[in-house]
Design a protein around this motif. Sequence first.
Motif, short mmCIF file in Angstrom:
data_model
loop_
_atom_site.label_atom_id
_atom_site.label_comp_id
_atom_site.label_asym_id
_atom_site.label_seq_id
_atom_site.Cartn_x
_atom_site.Cartn_y
_atom_site.Cartn_z
N ILE A 167 -25.34 27.88 9.89
CA ILE A 167 -24.70 27.01 8.91
C ILE A 167 -24.55 27.74 7.57
O ILE A 167 -23.48 27.72 6.95
CB ILE A 167 -25.52 25.72 8.72
N VAL A 168 -25.61 28.40 7.13
CA VAL A 168 -25.59 29.10 5.84
C VAL A 168 -24.55 30.22 5.83
O VAL A 168 -23.88 30.46 4.82
CB VAL A 168 -26.99 29.65 5.49
N ARG A 169 -24.40 30.89 6.97
CA ARG A 169 -23.44 32.01 7.05
C ARG A 169 -22.00 31.55 6.91
O ARG A 169 -21.10 32.36 6.66
CB ARG A 169 -23.63 32.77 8.36
N GLN A 170 -21.73 30.26 7.06
CA GLN A 170 -20.37 29.76 6.92
C GLN A 170 -19.94 29.64 5.46
O GLN A 170 -18.75 29.46 5.18
CB GLN A 170 -20.26 28.38 7.59
N ALA A 171 -20.89 29.76 4.54
CA ALA A 171 -20.56 29.68 3.12
C ALA A 171 -19.67 30.87 2.73
O ALA A 171 -19.83 31.97 3.28
CB ALA A 171 -21.83 29.68 2.28
N PRO A 172 -18.74 30.68 1.80
CA PRO A 172 -17.83 31.78 1.43
C PRO A 172 -18.54 32.98 0.82
O PRO A 172 -18.05 34.10 0.91
CB PRO A 172 -16.88 31.12 0.41
N GLU A 173 -19.70 32.75 0.22
CA GLU A 173 -20.50 33.84 -0.32
C GLU A 173 -21.97 33.43 -0.28
O GLU A 173 -22.29 32.24 -0.25
CB GLU A 173 -20.09 34.18 -1.75
N PRO A 174 -22.88 34.42 -0.27
CA PRO A 174 -24.30 34.08 -0.21
C PRO A 174 -24.72 33.24 -1.40
O PRO A 174 -24.24 33.45 -2.52
CB PRO A 174 -24.99 35.46 -0.24
N PRO A 175 -25.61 32.26 -1.19
CA PRO A 175 -26.06 31.44 -2.31
C PRO A 175 -26.82 32.27 -3.34
O PRO A 175 -27.49 33.25 -3.00
CB PRO A 175 -26.97 30.40 -1.65
N ALA A 176 -26.71 31.88 -4.60
CA ALA A 176 -27.34 32.64 -5.68
C ALA A 176 -28.84 32.73 -5.53
O ALA A 176 -29.46 33.73 -5.93
CB ALA A 176 -26.98 32.00 -7.02
N TRP A 177 -29.45 31.72 -4.92
CA TRP A 177 -30.90 31.70 -4.82
C TRP A 177 -31.46 32.70 -3.82
O TRP A 177 -32.67 32.99 -3.84
CB TRP A 177 -31.40 30.29 -4.48
N GLN A 178 -30.64 33.25 -2.96
CA GLN A 178 -31.16 34.17 -1.94
C GLN A 178 -31.86 35.37 -2.55
O GLN A 178 -32.82 35.90 -1.99
CB GLN A 178 -30.05 34.63 -1.01
N THR A 205 -41.14 34.40 0.99
CA THR A 205 -41.68 33.58 -0.10
C THR A 205 -40.70 33.62 -1.27
O THR A 205 -39.89 34.53 -1.40
CB THR A 205 -43.05 34.09 -0.58
N TRP A 206 -40.80 32.60 -2.13
CA TRP A 206 -39.98 32.49 -3.33
C TRP A 206 -40.68 33.13 -4.51
O TRP A 206 -41.91 33.07 -4.63
CB TRP A 206 -39.75 31.03 -3.67
N SER A 207 -39.88 33.66 -5.45
CA SER A 207 -40.44 34.00 -6.76
C SER A 207 -40.69 32.70 -7.51
O SER A 207 -40.02 31.69 -7.30
CB SER A 207 -39.45 34.86 -7.55
N ALA A 208 -41.67 32.73 -8.40
CA ALA A 208 -41.97 31.53 -9.19
C ALA A 208 -40.77 31.16 -10.07
O ALA A 208 -40.43 29.98 -10.23
CB ALA A 208 -43.20 31.76 -10.05
N GLU A 209 -40.12 32.17 -10.63
CA GLU A 209 -38.97 31.92 -11.50
C GLU A 209 -37.82 31.30 -10.71
O GLU A 209 -37.15 30.37 -11.18
CB GLU A 209 -38.50 33.22 -12.15
N GLY A 210 -37.57 31.81 -9.52
CA GLY A 210 -36.49 31.28 -8.70
C GLY A 210 -36.74 29.86 -8.24
O GLY A 210 -35.83 29.02 -8.22
N ILE A 245 -29.79 24.18 -3.46
CA ILE A 245 -30.16 24.86 -2.22
C ILE A 245 -29.24 24.44 -1.09
O ILE A 245 -28.63 25.28 -0.43
CB ILE A 245 -31.64 24.54 -1.86
N ILE A 246 -29.13 23.15 -0.85
CA ILE A 246 -28.17 22.61 0.11
C ILE A 246 -27.16 21.80 -0.69
O ILE A 246 -27.48 20.70 -1.17
CB ILE A 246 -28.86 21.71 1.16
N PRO A 247 -25.97 22.31 -0.90
CA PRO A 247 -25.00 21.61 -1.76
C PRO A 247 -24.78 20.16 -1.32
O PRO A 247 -24.80 19.85 -0.13
CB PRO A 247 -23.72 22.44 -1.59
N ALA A 248 -24.58 19.30 -2.32
CA ALA A 248 -24.38 17.88 -2.02
C ALA A 248 -23.21 17.66 -1.07
O ALA A 248 -23.25 16.77 -0.21
CB ALA A 248 -24.16 17.11 -3.32
#
Length: 252
Positions: free
Chosen positions: A125-136, A148-153, A206-209
């Motif tokens: 599903i995520v790969r169908q996005a036109p570009e990678p999400p900024a949070w990656q 794992t996530w960075s604390a800032e992210g 993270i998951i667009p509305a």
Amino acid sequence: MSMKTVIAAAAIGTASIASSAYAAGAPSVVLVHGAWANGSSWAQVVPLLQAKGINVVAVHNPLSSFEADVAATRRVIVDQPGDVILVGHSYGGAVITEAGNSDKVRALVYVAAFAPSKGQSINAIVRQAPEPPAWQKEIHADATGVLTWSAEGMARYFAPDISPAAAALLAATQAPLSAAAFDGKVTSAAFTQKPSWFVISDNDQIIPAGLQQAFAQTMKATTVHVASSHVPMLSQPQTVADAIVAAVEGSR
């Protein structure tokens, strides 16, 4: 005893009876957390449901693989004394889509969640996005493929509408996720057979509305919109609890 005291005592007694009666006729609610989380992510929702007399259990999934998480969720479903309303947040939406095929599950509630169709994985599903999400770029993979996530992210993208202290705690206590979990494919989508509710987070990064809305339309879900980030169970717990209660009542 004063009349005021008698009236107050009667009101308390009536509320207690109503709560017990509601609990006796209601299914249990099983809460399934998302990636980088555990059952405590529902800590603000659980008391709101318990106050209604609803039996609530939060699953603690291993996040080692999609299959392992589905198996852990199924064990909790089977262990309940009666039927179940199954609730999933984020990645947990994929888990309940598979585990929800149990005959004990009356209805599904998706909370800012993925809802893959048969044969789909979250990564597909995520790969169908036109570009990678900024949070990656905020996600770190160790040598074994554990993420794992960075604390800032996490504070910027994942949970920007909770306090900085709460976001810092969320990052510090996050449960690492196996990268392979997002490759797990749904073999049978429970939402094709079960009534569904969907809490759509309108400010989710993270998951667009719009994607959540598409999931909800596919399953013909009863939808609730909330002005929230990806974690409405933390920032808007009453709205989430109300949607779960609606599913409990709607499935009776």
